[in-house]
Design a protein around this motif. Structure first.
Motif, mmCIF file in Angstrom:
data_model
loop_
_atom_site.group_PDB
_atom_site.id
_atom_site.type_symbol
_atom_site.label_atom_id
_atom_site.label_comp_id
_atom_site.label_asym_id
_atom_site.label_seq_id
_atom_site.Cartn_x
_atom_site.Cartn_y
_atom_site.Cartn_z
ATOM 1 N N MET A 132 -9.294 5.481 -6.138
ATOM 2 C CA MET A 132 -8.976 4.082 -5.933
ATOM 3 C C MET A 132 -8.467 3.893 -4.438
ATOM 4 O O MET A 132 -7.567 4.994 -3.937
ATOM 5 C CB MET A 132 -7.942 3.666 -6.874
ATOM 6 N N SER A 133 -8.797 2.961 -3.577
ATOM 7 C CA SER A 133 -8.337 2.909 -2.258
ATOM 8 C C SER A 133 -7.084 2.522 -2.267
ATOM 9 O O SER A 133 -6.399 1.873 -3.253
ATOM 10 C CB SER A 133 -9.468 2.011 -1.647
ATOM 11 N N GLN A 134 -6.440 2.544 -1.255
ATOM 12 C CA GLN A 134 -5.042 2.229 -0.886
ATOM 13 C C GLN A 134 -4.803 0.767 -1.039
ATOM 14 O O GLN A 134 -3.958 0.291 -1.623
ATOM 15 C CB GLN A 134 -4.598 2.797 0.691
ATOM 16 N N GLN A 135 -5.792 -0.051 -0.710
ATOM 17 C CA GLN A 135 -5.889 -1.342 -0.821
ATOM 18 C C GLN A 135 -5.692 -1.729 -2.264
ATOM 19 O O GLN A 135 -4.977 -2.895 -2.665
ATOM 20 C CB GLN A 135 -6.945 -2.281 0.154
ATOM 21 N N ASP A 148 1.839 1.814 -21.561
ATOM 22 C CA ASP A 148 2.360 0.864 -20.466
ATOM 23 C C ASP A 148 2.108 1.530 -18.988
ATOM 24 O O ASP A 148 2.646 2.709 -18.715
ATOM 25 C CB ASP A 148 3.702 0.139 -20.320
ATOM 26 N N THR A 149 1.385 0.761 -18.069
ATOM 27 C CA THR A 149 1.574 1.442 -16.638
ATOM 28 C C THR A 149 2.640 0.719 -15.993
ATOM 29 O O THR A 149 3.208 -0.211 -16.172
ATOM 30 C CB THR A 149 0.130 0.699 -15.843
ATOM 31 N N TYR A 150 3.349 1.942 -15.319
ATOM 32 C CA TYR A 150 4.471 1.395 -14.571
ATOM 33 C C TYR A 150 4.529 1.933 -13.070
ATOM 34 O O TYR A 150 3.605 2.669 -12.801
ATOM 35 C CB TYR A 150 5.832 1.909 -15.298
ATOM 36 N N VAL A 151 5.323 1.565 -12.270
ATOM 37 C CA VAL A 151 5.690 2.031 -11.028
ATOM 38 C C VAL A 151 6.848 2.774 -10.729
ATOM 39 O O VAL A 151 8.116 2.176 -11.338
ATOM 40 C CB VAL A 151 5.405 1.021 -9.927
ATOM 41 N N GLU A 152 7.034 3.729 -10.073
ATOM 42 C CA GLU A 152 8.262 4.584 -9.606
ATOM 43 C C GLU A 152 8.335 4.203 -8.360
ATOM 44 O O GLU A 152 7.577 4.711 -7.289
ATOM 45 C CB GLU A 152 7.994 5.913 -9.948
ATOM 46 N N ILE A 153 9.424 3.792 -7.683
ATOM 47 C CA ILE A 153 9.454 3.229 -6.299
ATOM 48 C C ILE A 153 10.749 4.076 -5.939
ATOM 49 O O ILE A 153 11.857 4.282 -6.315
ATOM 50 C CB ILE A 153 9.850 2.136 -6.097
ATOM 51 N N THR A 160 8.193 5.649 -1.119
ATOM 52 C CA THR A 160 6.837 5.856 -1.875
ATOM 53 C C THR A 160 6.844 4.895 -2.922
ATOM 54 O O THR A 160 7.892 4.795 -3.524
ATOM 55 C CB THR A 160 6.936 7.540 -2.040
ATOM 56 N N ILE A 161 5.359 4.835 -3.136
ATOM 57 C CA ILE A 161 5.301 4.050 -4.716
ATOM 58 C C ILE A 161 4.289 4.925 -5.238
ATOM 59 O O ILE A 161 3.473 5.017 -4.710
ATOM 60 C CB ILE A 161 4.861 2.638 -4.411
ATOM 61 N N ARG A 162 4.894 5.096 -6.629
ATOM 62 C CA ARG A 162 3.777 5.639 -7.413
ATOM 63 C C ARG A 162 3.418 5.081 -8.640
ATOM 64 O O ARG A 162 4.363 4.330 -9.208
ATOM 65 C CB ARG A 162 4.179 7.234 -7.781
ATOM 66 N N ILE A 163 1.996 4.934 -9.095
ATOM 67 C CA ILE A 163 1.466 4.382 -10.286
ATOM 68 C C ILE A 163 1.681 5.382 -11.248
ATOM 69 O O ILE A 163 0.853 6.333 -11.159
ATOM 70 C CB ILE A 163 0.237 3.467 -10.059
ATOM 71 N N LEU A 164 2.273 5.424 -12.463
ATOM 72 C CA LEU A 164 1.886 6.352 -13.476
ATOM 73 C C LEU A 164 1.627 5.604 -14.788
ATOM 74 O O LEU A 164 1.660 4.552 -14.921
ATOM 75 C CB LEU A 164 3.710 6.766 -13.772
ATOM 76 N N GLY A 176 -4.567 6.981 -18.272
ATOM 77 C CA GLY A 176 -4.650 8.447 -18.581
ATOM 78 C C GLY A 176 -4.919 9.035 -17.248
ATOM 79 O O GLY A 176 -5.099 10.244 -17.269
ATOM 80 N N GLU A 177 -5.163 8.241 -16.312
ATOM 81 C CA GLU A 177 -5.270 8.918 -14.920
ATOM 82 C C GLU A 177 -3.889 9.546 -14.340
ATOM 83 O O GLU A 177 -2.706 9.124 -14.700
ATOM 84 C CB GLU A 177 -5.685 7.743 -13.615
ATOM 85 N N PRO A 178 -4.288 10.480 -13.279
ATOM 86 C CA PRO A 178 -2.954 11.320 -12.808
ATOM 87 C C PRO A 178 -2.154 10.151 -11.981
ATOM 88 O O PRO A 178 -2.839 9.126 -11.393
ATOM 89 C CB PRO A 178 -3.517 12.294 -11.921
ATOM 90 N N ALA A 179 -0.967 10.329 -11.641
ATOM 91 C CA ALA A 179 -0.245 9.649 -10.912
ATOM 92 C C ALA A 179 -0.863 9.390 -9.684
ATOM 93 O O ALA A 179 -1.492 10.274 -8.957
ATOM 94 C CB ALA A 179 1.306 9.956 -10.754
ATOM 95 N N GLN A 180 -0.771 8.200 -9.088
ATOM 96 C CA GLN A 180 -1.350 7.951 -7.737
ATOM 97 C C GLN A 180 -0.329 7.223 -6.768
ATOM 98 O O GLN A 180 0.547 6.465 -7.360
ATOM 99 C CB GLN A 180 -2.595 6.823 -7.957
ATOM 100 N N GLU A 181 -0.411 7.773 -5.433
ATOM 101 C CA GLU A 181 0.901 7.265 -4.711
ATOM 102 C C GLU A 181 0.088 6.382 -3.690
ATOM 103 O O GLU A 181 -0.933 6.689 -2.909
ATOM 104 C CB GLU A 181 1.247 8.394 -4.005
ATOM 105 N N LEU A 182 0.834 5.279 -3.522
ATOM 106 C CA LEU A 182 0.685 4.418 -2.164
ATOM 107 C C LEU A 182 1.110 4.726 -1.169
ATOM 108 O O LEU A 182 2.564 5.122 -1.000
ATOM 109 C CB LEU A 182 1.085 2.851 -2.679
ATOM 110 N N HIS A 183 0.605 4.986 -0.087
ATOM 111 C CA HIS A 183 1.256 5.586 1.303
ATOM 112 C C HIS A 183 1.692 4.309 2.267
ATOM 113 O O HIS A 183 0.726 3.281 2.534
ATOM 114 C CB HIS A 183 0.026 6.174 1.935
ATOM 115 N N LEU A 184 2.943 4.304 2.391
ATOM 116 C CA LEU A 184 3.434 3.201 3.063
ATOM 117 C C LEU A 184 3.757 3.653 4.582
ATOM 118 O O LEU A 184 3.839 4.646 5.086
ATOM 119 C CB LEU A 184 4.901 2.764 2.694
#
Length: 140
Positions: free
Chosen positions: A1-4, A77-82, A124-128, A132-140
Motif C-alpha cells: 500500500m502506498s503512503q498516500q 477491528d482495524t485500529y491505529v497506534e499513534i 509514527t502512526i501504525r495501522i494494525l 490479517g496484513e502485517p502492521a503498516q507504518e505511515l512515515h511522517l
C-alpha cells in the motif's frame, strides 16, 4: 500500500472513531485513560481540564501514545497506534471550534480557563489488524 493510500486509511479510522485511549508516562510507568479525539490533518486534539494529573504528566514527559479504532466488532477491528508528543493548547479559537454542550458537565463555557486541549503531534502512526496484513507504518 502506498503512503498516500495508508494516510487516507489512517484519516478514515481516526475520523470514524472519536473515542480512544491516551497513554502518558509518570515515573517510567504508563498511565492510560479513555478520551475523545478531534483530528486536523493528523494532529489530534483532546479536551481536558487544566488541573488534571495528565497535564502534570505531560509537562514532565511529552511522550504519549494513542489507540483509536478498536471498538465495534472486537478482534477483527482495524485500529491505529499513534506515538508522538503532546503539549497543552489553550487557544480560544480551538476551544470554540470543538465546544460541545455536553462539556458543560465539566466546564462553564468555552471561555472557562480550566478548559484546554492536549495537542498531539504524531511521530509514527501504525495501522494494525488490517485484514490479517502485517502492521503498516505511515512515515511522517
Amino acid at each position: 500500500m502506498s503512503q498516500q493510500e495508508l494516510k487516507k486509511q489512517v484519516v478514515k479510522i481516526i475520523s470514524d472513531h472519536r473515542k480512544g485511549v491516551l497513554s502518558t508516562v509518570e515515573n517510567n510507568k504508563p498511565y492510560s485513560r479513555y478520551m475523545t479525539f478531534y483530528n486536523e490533518d493528523l494532529t489530534l486534539f483532546t479536551p481536558t481540564k487544566m488541573d488534571t494529573e495528565k497535564i502534570d504528566e505531560i509537562e514532565k514527559n511529552r511522550s504519549v501514545s494513542v489507540l483509536l479504532g478498536y471498538e465495534e466488532k472486537g478482534l477483527s477491528d482495524t485500529y491505529v497506534e499513534i506515538s508522538g508528543t503532546s503539549i497543552v493548547n489553550d487557544s480560544q479559537h480551538l476551544k470554540k471550534q470543538f465546544w460541545d454542550e455536553s462539556f458543560k458537565k465539566w466546564f462553564d463555557s468555552p471561555e472557562d480557563p480550566n478548559y484546554v486541549f492536549l495537542q498531539i503531534q504524531p511521530e509514527t502512526i501504525r495501522i494494525l489488524n488490517n485484514n490479517g496484513e502485517p502492521a503498516q507504518e505511515l512515515h511522517l
